[in-house]
Design a protein around this motif. Structure first.
Motif, PDB file in Angstrom:
ATOM      1  N   ALA A  23       0.823  -1.211   0.000  1.00 34.86           N
ATOM      2  CA  ALA A  23       0.000   0.000   0.000  1.00 34.86           C
ATOM      3  C   ALA A  23       0.859   1.264   0.000  1.00 34.86           C
ATOM      4  CB  ALA A  23      -0.912   0.006   1.210  1.00 34.86           C
ATOM      5  N   ALA A  24       2.041   1.179   0.561  1.00 31.64           N
ATOM      6  CA  ALA A  24       2.903   2.358   0.636  1.00 31.64           C
ATOM      7  C   ALA A  24       3.806   2.429  -0.589  1.00 31.64           C
ATOM      8  CB  ALA A  24       3.753   2.285   1.894  1.00 31.64           C
ATOM      9  N   HIS A  25       4.460   3.556  -0.760  1.00 33.73           N
ATOM     10  CA  HIS A  25       5.412   3.708  -1.852  1.00 33.73           C
ATOM     11  C   HIS A  25       6.597   4.515  -1.354  1.00 33.73           C
ATOM     12  CE1 HIS A  25       2.366   6.895  -2.119  1.00 33.73           C
ATOM     13  NE2 HIS A  25       3.387   7.673  -2.312  1.00 33.73           N
ATOM     14  N   SER A  26       7.692   4.368  -2.041  1.00 27.46           N
ATOM     15  CA  SER A  26       8.902   5.034  -1.595  1.00 27.46           C
ATOM     16  C   SER A  26       8.880   6.507  -1.974  1.00 27.46           C
ATOM     17  CB  SER A  26      10.121   4.367  -2.227  1.00 27.46           C
ATOM     18  OG  SER A  26      10.039   4.526  -3.626  1.00 27.46           O
ATOM     19  N   GLY A  27       9.771   7.241  -1.394  1.00 27.25           N
ATOM     20  CA  GLY A  27       9.893   8.656  -1.715  1.00 27.25           C
ATOM     21  C   GLY A  27      10.085   9.475  -0.459  1.00 27.25           C
ATOM     22  N   ARG A  28      10.936  10.468  -0.552  1.00 27.30           N
ATOM     23  CA  ARG A  28      11.186  11.337   0.588  1.00 27.30           C
ATOM     24  C   ARG A  28      10.078  12.367   0.705  1.00 27.30           C
ATOM     25  NH1 ARG A  28      17.574  12.648   0.954  1.00 27.30           N
ATOM     26  NH2 ARG A  28      18.234  10.494   1.054  1.00 27.30           N
ATOM     27  N   THR A  29       9.808  12.760   1.917  1.00 25.63           N
ATOM     28  CA  THR A  29       8.797  13.788   2.143  1.00 25.63           C
ATOM     29  C   THR A  29       9.478  15.104   2.487  1.00 25.63           C
ATOM     30  OG1 THR A  29       8.596  13.198   4.469  1.00 25.63           O
ATOM     31  CG2 THR A  29       7.068  12.143   2.945  1.00 25.63           C
ATOM     32  N   ASP A  30       8.787  16.210   2.221  1.00 21.80           N
ATOM     33  CA  ASP A  30       9.328  17.520   2.566  1.00 21.80           C
ATOM     34  C   ASP A  30       9.022  17.824   4.032  1.00 21.80           C
ATOM     35  OD1 ASP A  30       6.647  18.335   2.639  1.00 21.80           O
ATOM     36  OD2 ASP A  30       6.735  19.234   0.655  1.00 21.80           O
ATOM     37  N   TYR A  47       0.830  15.157  -6.093  1.00 16.05           N
ATOM     38  CA  TYR A  47       1.436  15.565  -4.819  1.00 16.05           C
ATOM     39  C   TYR A  47       0.450  15.271  -3.692  1.00 16.05           C
ATOM     40  CZ  TYR A  47       4.376  18.296  -1.681  1.00 16.05           C
ATOM     41  OH  TYR A  47       5.223  18.683  -0.676  1.00 16.05           O
ATOM     42  N   HIS A  48       0.936  14.642  -2.636  1.00 17.10           N
ATOM     43  CA  HIS A  48       0.086  14.381  -1.470  1.00 17.10           C
ATOM     44  C   HIS A  48       0.939  14.318  -0.203  1.00 17.10           C
ATOM     45  CE1 HIS A  48       1.130  10.223  -2.811  1.00 17.10           C
ATOM     46  NE2 HIS A  48       1.373  10.108  -1.529  1.00 17.10           N
ATOM     47  N   TYR A  49       0.296  14.115   0.939  1.00 21.79           N
ATOM     48  CA  TYR A  49       0.956  14.186   2.242  1.00 21.79           C
ATOM     49  C   TYR A  49       0.819  12.878   3.010  1.00 21.79           C
ATOM     50  CZ  TYR A  49       0.877  19.157   1.272  1.00 21.79           C
ATOM     51  OH  TYR A  49       1.058  20.384   0.694  1.00 21.79           O
ATOM     52  N   GLY A  52       1.937  12.631  10.255  1.00 26.59           N
ATOM     53  CA  GLY A  52       1.621  11.955  11.509  1.00 26.59           C
ATOM     54  C   GLY A  52       1.297  10.479  11.390  1.00 26.59           C
ATOM     55  N   GLY A  53       1.777   9.813  10.359  1.00 23.70           N
ATOM     56  CA  GLY A  53       1.501   8.394  10.214  1.00 23.70           C
ATOM     57  C   GLY A  53       0.144   8.090   9.609  1.00 23.70           C
ATOM     58  N   TYR A  54      -0.602   9.107   9.193  1.00 25.23           N
ATOM     59  CA  TYR A  54      -1.899   8.889   8.578  1.00 25.23           C
ATOM     60  C   TYR A  54      -1.717   8.468   7.129  1.00 25.23           C
ATOM     61  CZ  TYR A  54      -3.930  11.089  12.659  1.00 25.23           C
ATOM     62  OH  TYR A  54      -4.301  11.378  13.935  1.00 25.23           O
ATOM     63  N   PRO A  55      -2.737   7.846   6.539  1.00 20.75           N
ATOM     64  CA  PRO A  55      -2.612   7.439   5.132  1.00 20.75           C
ATOM     65  C   PRO A  55      -2.456   8.647   4.213  1.00 20.75           C
ATOM     66  CG  PRO A  55      -4.863   7.141   5.912  1.00 20.75           C
ATOM     67  CD  PRO A  55      -4.031   7.518   7.099  1.00 20.75           C
ATOM     68  N   ALA A  56      -2.071   8.384   2.969  1.00 21.61           N
ATOM     69  CA  ALA A  56      -1.893   9.460   1.998  1.00 21.61           C
ATOM     70  C   ALA A  56      -3.162  10.294   1.922  1.00 21.61           C
ATOM     71  CB  ALA A  56      -1.566   8.868   0.629  1.00 21.61           C
ATOM     72  N   HIS A  57      -2.991  11.623   1.932  1.00 21.72           N
ATOM     73  CA  HIS A  57      -4.146  12.522   1.908  1.00 21.72           C
ATOM     74  C   HIS A  57      -3.740  13.869   1.326  1.00 21.72           C
ATOM     75  CE1 HIS A  57      -2.086  13.259   5.742  1.00 21.72           C
ATOM     76  NE2 HIS A  57      -2.505  14.507   5.636  1.00 21.72           N
ATOM     77  N   CYS A  64      -4.119  20.354   7.067  1.00 18.51           N
ATOM     78  CA  CYS A  64      -4.180  18.906   7.183  1.00 18.51           C
ATOM     79  C   CYS A  64      -5.496  18.499   7.850  1.00 18.51           C
ATOM     80  CB  CYS A  64      -3.005  18.393   8.011  1.00 18.51           C
ATOM     81  SG  CYS A  64      -3.052  16.598   8.257  1.00 18.51           S
ATOM     82  N   PRO A  65      -6.276  17.607   7.235  1.00 23.34           N
ATOM     83  CA  PRO A  65      -7.544  17.215   7.838  1.00 23.34           C
ATOM     84  C   PRO A  65      -7.375  16.420   9.126  1.00 23.34           C
ATOM     85  CG  PRO A  65      -7.080  15.867   5.911  1.00 23.34           C
ATOM     86  CD  PRO A  65      -6.033  16.945   5.955  1.00 23.34           C
ATOM     87  N   TYR A  66      -6.168  15.929   9.389  1.00 26.93           N
ATOM     88  CA  TYR A  66      -5.920  15.162  10.603  1.00 26.93           C
ATOM     89  C   TYR A  66      -5.380  16.021  11.749  1.00 26.93           C
ATOM     90  CZ  TYR A  66      -6.517  11.171   7.524  1.00 26.93           C
ATOM     91  OH  TYR A  66      -7.025  10.270   6.641  1.00 26.93           O
TER      92      TYR A  66
END
Length: 150
Positions: A23-30, A47-49, A52-57, A64-66
């Motif tokens: 379900a996850a994919h690689s890639g660095r986050t900003d 582009y997505h976020y 806090g360990g939440y799923p892609a959103h 952030c909705p979370y």
């Protein structure tokens, strides 16, 4: 019996060797937890976020909705909480409404004094059953029907 055991072991080894999609994919986050997804693996666009360990959103309007601020904001349509003002939306009154509705079988969730989606929907269901104006709002008529004195 020995033959069955060998077949079962071979089957399990074969299953473990089969490729599968994670379900996850690689890639660095900003710094804000976002990253490019050029192949649109997430289905959310390029582009997505992953805050806090939440799923892609996505972050609608940059929020952030979370995040805790989004849960109390009325500007976020994906939020599960609505900030309502007025004397009938005080935490103590909302809590009484929630307790009463839960007791009557209308599921508000935990009686926490927060006017959220579950509370609003339970109020609407009650209003519909009582042939009241269905708006999900806490007003004098609702309190009277629920026999709640403030």
């Amino acid at each position: 019996m020995k033959h069955f055991k060998k077949i079962a072991i071979m089957f399990m080894c074969l299953v473990l060797l089969l490729p599968y999609n994670a379900a996850a994919h690689s890639g660095r986050t900003d710094s804000s937890g976002g990253h490019r997804d050029n192949k649109n693996v997430s289905g959310l666009g390029s582009y997505h976020y992953h805050c806090g360990g939440y799923p892609a959103h996505l972050h609608k309007n940059g929020v952030c909705p979370y995040s805790s601020s989004a849960k109390t904001s009325s500007s976020s349509s994906s939020s599960s909480y609505t900030k309502k003002t007025g004397k009938y939306y005080q935490s103590s009154i909302v809590k009484k409404v929630q307790k009463k509705l839960n007791k009557l079988g209308y599921n508000c969730g935990k009686a926490d004094g927060i006017y959220g989606t579950k509370t609003k929907n339970a109020i609407k269901d009650f209003q519909r059953d009582e042939e009241m104006t269905v708006n999900g709002e806490i007003k004098k008529a609702l309190l009277k029907k629920l026999k709640i004195n403030i």
